[in-house]
Design a protein around this motif. Structure first.
Motif, PDB file in Angstrom:
ATOM      1  N   ASN A  45       0.857  -1.172   0.000  1.00 47.35           N
ATOM      2  CA  ASN A  45       0.000   0.000   0.000  1.00 47.35           C
ATOM      3  C   ASN A  45       0.899   1.229   0.000  1.00 47.35           C
ATOM      4  OD1 ASN A  45       0.829   0.419   2.696  1.00 47.35           O
ATOM      5  ND2 ASN A  45      -0.875  -0.792   3.465  1.00 47.35           N
ATOM      6  N   LYS A  46       0.388   2.370   0.406  1.00 47.90           N
ATOM      7  CA  LYS A  46       1.170   3.607   0.336  1.00 47.90           C
ATOM      8  C   LYS A  46       2.399   3.598   1.232  1.00 47.90           C
ATOM      9  CE  LYS A  46      -2.773   6.477  -0.802  1.00 47.90           C
ATOM     10  NZ  LYS A  46      -3.654   7.562  -0.366  1.00 47.90           N
ATOM     11  N   THR A  47       2.397   2.783   2.275  1.00 50.29           N
ATOM     12  CA  THR A  47       3.478   2.871   3.261  1.00 50.29           C
ATOM     13  C   THR A  47       4.271   1.593   3.484  1.00 50.29           C
ATOM     14  OG1 THR A  47       1.936   2.358   5.051  1.00 50.29           O
ATOM     15  CG2 THR A  47       2.279   4.695   4.529  1.00 50.29           C
ATOM     16  N   SER A  48       3.795   0.458   3.010  1.00 58.43           N
ATOM     17  CA  SER A  48       4.509  -0.776   3.353  1.00 58.43           C
ATOM     18  C   SER A  48       4.385  -1.844   2.270  1.00 58.43           C
ATOM     19  CB  SER A  48       3.996  -1.338   4.680  1.00 58.43           C
ATOM     20  OG  SER A  48       2.653  -1.767   4.535  1.00 58.43           O
ATOM     21  N   ILE A  49       5.321  -2.786   2.338  1.00 61.10           N
ATOM     22  CA  ILE A  49       5.313  -3.962   1.472  1.00 61.10           C
ATOM     23  C   ILE A  49       5.413  -5.191   2.376  1.00 61.10           C
ATOM     24  CG2 ILE A  49       6.548  -5.244  -0.314  1.00 61.10           C
ATOM     25  CD1 ILE A  49       7.597  -2.591  -1.367  1.00 61.10           C
ATOM     26  N   LYS A  50       4.541  -6.153   2.144  1.00 58.06           N
ATOM     27  CA  LYS A  50       4.552  -7.393   2.924  1.00 58.06           C
ATOM     28  C   LYS A  50       4.849  -8.549   1.967  1.00 58.06           C
ATOM     29  CE  LYS A  50       1.629 -10.382   5.743  1.00 58.06           C
ATOM     30  NZ  LYS A  50       0.270 -10.613   6.236  1.00 58.06           N
ATOM     31  N   LYS A  51       5.779  -9.429   2.372  1.00 60.01           N
ATOM     32  CA  LYS A  51       6.161 -10.581   1.557  1.00 60.01           C
ATOM     33  C   LYS A  51       5.861 -11.863   2.317  1.00 60.01           C
ATOM     34  CE  LYS A  51       9.907  -7.835  -0.321  1.00 60.01           C
ATOM     35  NZ  LYS A  51      11.340  -7.604  -0.284  1.00 60.01           N
ATOM     36  N   LEU A  68       8.023 -18.282   5.105  1.00 60.69           N
ATOM     37  CA  LEU A  68       9.469 -18.476   4.988  1.00 60.69           C
ATOM     38  C   LEU A  68      10.182 -17.316   4.291  1.00 60.69           C
ATOM     39  CD1 LEU A  68       9.402 -22.230   3.883  1.00 60.69           C
ATOM     40  CD2 LEU A  68       9.910 -21.316   6.173  1.00 60.69           C
ATOM     41  N   ALA A  69       9.505 -16.192   4.080  1.00 59.31           N
ATOM     42  CA  ALA A  69      10.085 -15.086   3.316  1.00 59.31           C
ATOM     43  C   ALA A  69      11.403 -14.599   3.911  1.00 59.31           C
ATOM     44  CB  ALA A  69       9.097 -13.934   3.205  1.00 59.31           C
ATOM     45  N   GLU A  70      11.492 -14.508   5.220  1.00 58.42           N
ATOM     46  CA  GLU A  70      12.733 -14.044   5.861  1.00 58.42           C
ATOM     47  C   GLU A  70      13.800 -15.130   5.880  1.00 58.42           C
ATOM     48  OE1 GLU A  70      13.736 -11.005   6.999  1.00 58.42           O
ATOM     49  OE2 GLU A  70      11.944 -10.312   5.952  1.00 58.42           O
TER      50      GLU A  70
END
Length: 142
Positions: free
Chosen positions: A80-86, A101-103
């Motif tokens: 969104n405007k402020t963050s990215i989630k993986k 397991l993204a990290e």
């Protein structure tokens, strides 16, 4: 048609592959009009039939998301405007997608991020984007 054998395609396919497949079967060779790929090589079991990546995208309120699925992995990226989630899930070991397991798998995660960037770039080249909202979100990601 009667000349096409009934075959089950074991690989993942996407609805965007239908039009190129129909055009290929009809003998129309315009491959530049679609993002998808002809499934004829899969149907006839010839040519390059490597595993395809299925990419999907969605909008929900002020969030945009992309996902890629292979036989083993499912990667989801929302922003969104402020963050990215993986999110990254190993579908062989975690079919219910409970362990992100993204990290832990940074190399695999970054590989999927690169694929999504290529997908967005290809979309930009193929289509005129008319939504300012979409342009804004895509630009913060790239």
């Amino acid at each position: 048609g009667p000349d096409i054998p009934r075959e089950k395609v074991e690989n993942q396919v996407s609805h965007i592959d239908l039009a190129p497949t129909i055009m290929d079967l009809a003998g129309i060779k315009d491959k530049h009009s679609f993002l998808g790929f002809s499934l004829v090589p899969y149907i006839k079991s010839q040519g390059d039939t490597d595993e395809k990546n299925i990419i999907s995208e969605y909008w929900y309120r002020d969030e945009m998301g992309y996902s890629i699925r292979t036989k083993r992995w499912k990667f989801i990226m929302t922003f969104n405007k402020t963050s990215i989630k993986k999110e990254l899930y190993d579908l062989n070991g975690d079919p219910r997608e409970q362990i992100n397991l993204a990290e832990d798998e940074k190399r695999i995660t970054e590989n999927f991020v690169k694929r999504i960037k290529r997908h967005i770039d290809m979309e930009r080249r193929c289509f005129e984007v008319s939504s300012k909202r979409k342009i804004y979100y895509v630009n913060i990601f790239l």
